[in-house]
Motif scaffolding. Sequence first.
Motif, short mmCIF file in Angstrom:
data_model
loop_
_atom_site.label_atom_id
_atom_site.label_comp_id
_atom_site.label_asym_id
_atom_site.label_seq_id
_atom_site.Cartn_x
_atom_site.Cartn_y
_atom_site.Cartn_z
N LEU A 168 0.87 -1.17 0.00
CA LEU A 168 0.00 0.00 0.00
C LEU A 168 0.90 1.21 0.00
CD1 LEU A 168 -2.86 1.19 0.16
CD2 LEU A 168 -2.66 1.14 2.65
N GLY A 169 0.91 1.94 -1.12
CA GLY A 169 1.82 3.07 -1.25
C GLY A 169 3.26 2.57 -1.20
N PHE A 170 4.05 3.14 -0.29
CA PHE A 170 5.45 2.76 -0.17
C PHE A 170 5.68 1.70 0.90
CE2 PHE A 170 6.98 5.71 -3.16
CZ PHE A 170 6.24 6.87 -3.03
N VAL A 171 4.62 1.14 1.42
CA VAL A 171 4.73 0.16 2.48
C VAL A 171 4.52 -1.25 1.92
CG1 VAL A 171 3.74 -0.64 4.65
CG2 VAL A 171 3.92 1.81 4.19
N ASP A 172 5.45 -2.13 2.22
CA ASP A 172 5.36 -3.53 1.82
C ASP A 172 5.51 -4.43 3.04
OD1 ASP A 172 7.36 -2.98 -1.15
OD2 ASP A 172 5.19 -2.91 -0.90
N TYR A 173 4.73 -5.48 3.06
CA TYR A 173 4.88 -6.53 4.06
C TYR A 173 5.01 -7.86 3.35
CZ TYR A 173 2.97 -2.98 7.23
OH TYR A 173 2.75 -1.83 7.96
N TRP A 174 5.89 -8.70 3.87
CA TRP A 174 6.15 -10.01 3.26
C TRP A 174 5.82 -11.13 4.24
CZ3 TRP A 174 7.72 -10.84 -1.73
CH2 TRP A 174 8.22 -9.74 -2.43
N GLY A 175 5.40 -12.25 3.68
CA GLY A 175 5.28 -13.46 4.46
C GLY A 175 6.61 -14.20 4.49
N GLN A 176 6.59 -15.36 5.16
CA GLN A 176 7.83 -16.11 5.35
C GLN A 176 8.08 -17.10 4.23
OE1 GLN A 176 4.97 -16.96 6.65
NE2 GLN A 176 4.86 -19.15 6.21
N GLY A 177 7.09 -17.33 3.39
CA GLY A 177 7.26 -18.20 2.24
C GLY A 177 6.80 -19.62 2.47
N THR A 178 6.45 -20.27 1.37
CA THR A 178 6.09 -21.69 1.40
C THR A 178 6.74 -22.37 0.21
OG1 THR A 178 4.23 -23.26 1.56
CG2 THR A 178 3.90 -21.36 0.13
N GLN A 179 7.32 -23.54 0.44
CA GLN A 179 8.06 -24.25 -0.60
C GLN A 179 7.10 -25.01 -1.52
OE1 GLN A 179 11.60 -24.51 -1.20
NE2 GLN A 179 10.86 -25.51 -3.08
N VAL A 180 7.31 -24.83 -2.79
CA VAL A 180 6.61 -25.63 -3.81
C VAL A 180 7.66 -26.39 -4.59
CG1 VAL A 180 5.23 -25.57 -5.92
CG2 VAL A 180 4.65 -24.06 -4.00
N THR A 181 7.51 -27.70 -4.64
CA THR A 181 8.44 -28.55 -5.37
C THR A 181 7.65 -29.37 -6.38
OG1 THR A 181 9.94 -28.68 -3.47
CG2 THR A 181 10.22 -30.32 -5.22
N VAL A 182 8.02 -29.23 -7.64
CA VAL A 182 7.35 -29.99 -8.71
C VAL A 182 8.36 -31.00 -9.23
CG1 VAL A 182 6.10 -29.88 -10.88
CG2 VAL A 182 6.03 -27.92 -9.28
N SER A 183 8.09 -32.25 -8.96
CA SER A 183 9.05 -33.29 -9.30
C SER A 183 8.36 -34.64 -9.36
CB SER A 183 10.17 -33.33 -8.26
OG SER A 183 11.06 -34.40 -8.52
N SER A 184 8.88 -35.47 -10.25
CA SER A 184 8.39 -36.85 -10.33
C SER A 184 9.27 -37.77 -9.49
CB SER A 184 8.34 -37.31 -11.78
OG SER A 184 9.62 -37.17 -12.38
#
Length: 115
Positions: free
Chosen positions: A99-115
């Motif tokens: 919002l405007g010049f303010v950013d907030y981030w989460g901690q992330g979640t791993q996505v792995t695409v593999s057979s």
Amino acid sequence: QVRLVESGGGLVLPGGSLRLSCASSGITFSRYTMGWYRQIPGKQRELVAIITSDGSTNYADSVKGRSTISRENAKNTVYLQMNSLKPEDTAVYFCKASLGFVDYWGQGTQVTVSS
């Protein structure tokens, strides 16, 4: 205190689907542009998709046609539905609130695409 908490990541076979969620607290969610970004180790974080407060969306070319970003303001949550997943989609996926010049981030979640 602002919190963004991602969930829904995991291991999926090529061609499979995942739905990521990002639950927020501490912000007036409906006013924020929400985005999903991803990062591979050693590379810059890149935009996947964004959704504005009025519902406008934009996607990276790499996921266009395979992914859908949506938001549910009543639940302070943004989603990323990803279909036809490819190994190159493997990354840590982060949620961002802006919002405007303010950013907030989460901690992330791993996505792995593999057979």
